[in-house]
Motif scaffolding. Structure first.
Motif, short mmCIF file in Angstrom:
data_model
loop_
_atom_site.label_atom_id
_atom_site.label_comp_id
_atom_site.label_asym_id
_atom_site.label_seq_id
_atom_site.Cartn_x
_atom_site.Cartn_y
_atom_site.Cartn_z
N SER A 58 20.62 7.11 40.80
CA SER A 58 20.46 7.93 41.68
C SER A 58 20.11 9.27 41.26
N HIS A 59 21.30 9.72 40.43
CA HIS A 59 21.46 11.18 40.05
C HIS A 59 20.50 11.51 39.22
N PHE A 60 20.21 10.69 37.91
CA PHE A 60 19.56 11.12 36.73
C PHE A 60 18.03 10.91 37.04
N LYS A 61 17.04 11.68 37.16
CA LYS A 61 15.62 11.41 37.35
C LYS A 61 15.05 10.69 36.41
N LYS A 62 15.54 10.81 35.05
CA LYS A 62 14.99 10.11 34.03
C LYS A 62 15.03 8.73 34.27
N LEU A 320 27.90 17.53 38.29
CA LEU A 320 28.29 18.46 39.29
C LEU A 320 27.79 19.96 38.80
N LYS A 321 27.18 20.00 37.41
CA LYS A 321 26.62 21.00 37.15
C LYS A 321 25.13 21.21 37.61
N SER A 322 24.95 22.42 37.92
CA SER A 322 23.48 22.53 38.24
C SER A 322 22.44 22.19 37.07
N GLY A 323 21.42 21.53 37.80
CA GLY A 323 20.12 21.03 36.81
C GLY A 323 20.62 19.74 36.07
N SER A 324 21.90 19.21 36.30
CA SER A 324 22.26 18.04 35.34
C SER A 324 21.39 16.84 35.73
N SER A 325 20.83 16.82 37.19
CA SER A 325 20.12 15.86 37.41
C SER A 325 18.50 15.77 36.62
N GLU A 326 18.27 16.61 35.95
CA GLU A 326 17.09 16.95 35.05
C GLU A 326 17.31 16.52 33.67
N ASN A 328 17.90 14.76 30.25
CA ASN A 328 17.18 13.67 29.44
C ASN A 328 18.22 12.61 28.90
N ILE A 329 18.82 11.85 30.08
CA ILE A 329 19.91 11.02 29.68
C ILE A 329 19.45 10.07 28.58
N LEU A 330 18.25 9.81 28.29
CA LEU A 330 17.42 8.74 27.29
C LEU A 330 17.30 9.32 26.20
N GLU A 331 17.55 10.52 25.87
CA GLU A 331 17.35 11.38 24.68
C GLU A 331 18.40 10.68 23.53
#
Length: 338
Positions: A58-62, A320-326, A328-331
């Motif tokens: 839900s959190h990570f848009k990637k 909880l950090k700002s912009g963490s949802s953006e 690239n967890i797949l990097e």
């Protein structure tokens, strides 16, 4: 009372109600403690691990892909199964003290979450079938919006179907309990047959047929790669297939484990319908099916590098950090993930 020097003690759920109360199942102190520890541990682990899957996707848009949305739906259903296990702890000794309304809620949640889980596994099988057997059109046929619509319909149909099946129980909470302290439900005769068809025979048939086809394509693909017969014009599509096949293998494990855990339950339910009943067998297969909800996130943890990375981010509160949802967890994991 005492007979032939044997003392038999009958304990009731509500002693002040006498014979109208259900009888309490007696365990030794050590067995009772062990059962509570095991059930509590499994429940907490099931809820926690599936909650991590829910938060991660839900959190990570990637991670917002059609396949991952299906995994999210499966995690939600497994999460509710974990909640159901918590209610089961109250029934260890055969007594229900939470009232008729909570009993109906527990039963309805069990049916709906189980049906949604089965429906989601069918959707996962369809997703892998299209990805492996028709990779050129996968991106156009399977989109995020279509996946969301299918998931909503799956949960909606599960809720409506079982609301109708449990209509009498919902309208008359506790009306089918034979004694005080019980938590039982009633299904019309035809409902059992319909449930067997819709929750077992049809879904399992679809899953098996689709994954047999996926397996056949995967085998032929592997043979083609080994023999180097693939022409240059097909190299790009083979790369797509190779990536999708990795996902198919992981999800194939999920599907196979699910089928292995579901099948014994319905086989025992069928024997009960035929008049062959074994309480110990029933308890075992129900526990096996519920245990499957704990196995799914464990499978992800072992086979999905992105899930392990997401768990680290969640537990370290980096989300909880700002912009963490953006982020690239797949990097650096693209070769491992789908």
């Amino acid at each position: 009372w005492r007979s032939n020097n044997i003392l038999l003690v009958v304990l009731l759920c509500y002693p002040h109600l006498g014979n109208s109360s259900c009888r309490r199942i007696m365990y030794s102190h050590s067995v009772s403690v062990l059962l509570h520890i095991i059930l509590s541990s499994i429940s907490v682990l099931t809820v926690t691990l599936n909650l991590l899957v829910i938060i991660s996707i839900s959190h990570f848009k990637k991670l917002h892909t059609p396949t991952n949305f299906l995994l999210l739906s499966l995690a939600v259903s497994d999460f509710f199964v974990g909640v159901v296990k918590i209610f089961l702890i109250f029934l260890i000794d055969g007594c229900w003290f939470l009232g008729a309304d909570w009993c109906v809620f527990y039963i309805a949640l069990s049916f709906v979450s189980t049906a949604a889980s089965i429906g989601t596994v069918v959707l996962i099988s369809v997703d892998r079938y299209v990805a492996v057997c028709d990779p050129m059109h996968y991106q156009t046929k399977v989109t995020a919006n279509r996946a969301k619509i299918c998931i909503v319909l799956c949960w909606l149909c599960s809720t409506i179907f079982h609301t109708v099946m449990l209509k009498d129980n919902i309208e008359h909470p506790g009306g089918f309990d034979s004694c005080a302290g019980g938590c039982t439900f009633y299904l019309p005769p035809f409902a059992g047959v319909v449930d067997l068809l819709c929750s077992f025979i049809i879904p399992i048939s679809v899953i098996v047929i689709l994954y047999v086809r996926v397996f056949m394509v995967a085998v032929s693909q592997a043979r083609a790669m080994r023999s180097h017969v693939a022409v240059v014009t097909l190299q790009n599509s083979l790369k797509v297939n190779r990536s999708e096949l990795k996902a198919a293998r992981v999800l194939g494990v999920v599907v196979v484990v699910f089928v292995l855990c579901l099948t014994p339950l319905y086989l025992v339910l069928l024997t009960i319908g035929l008049g062959v009943e074994s309480a110990s067998s029933y308890i075992f297969v129900v526990g096996l099916f519920f245990f499957n909800s704990l196995l799914n996130p464990v499978i992800y943890a072992f086979m999905y590098p992105w899930f392990r990375k997401c768990v680290k981010c969640v537990l370290s509160l980096q989300i909880l950090k700002s912009g963490s949802s953006e982020a690239n967890i797949l990097e650096h994991l693209l070769k491992c993930c789908f």
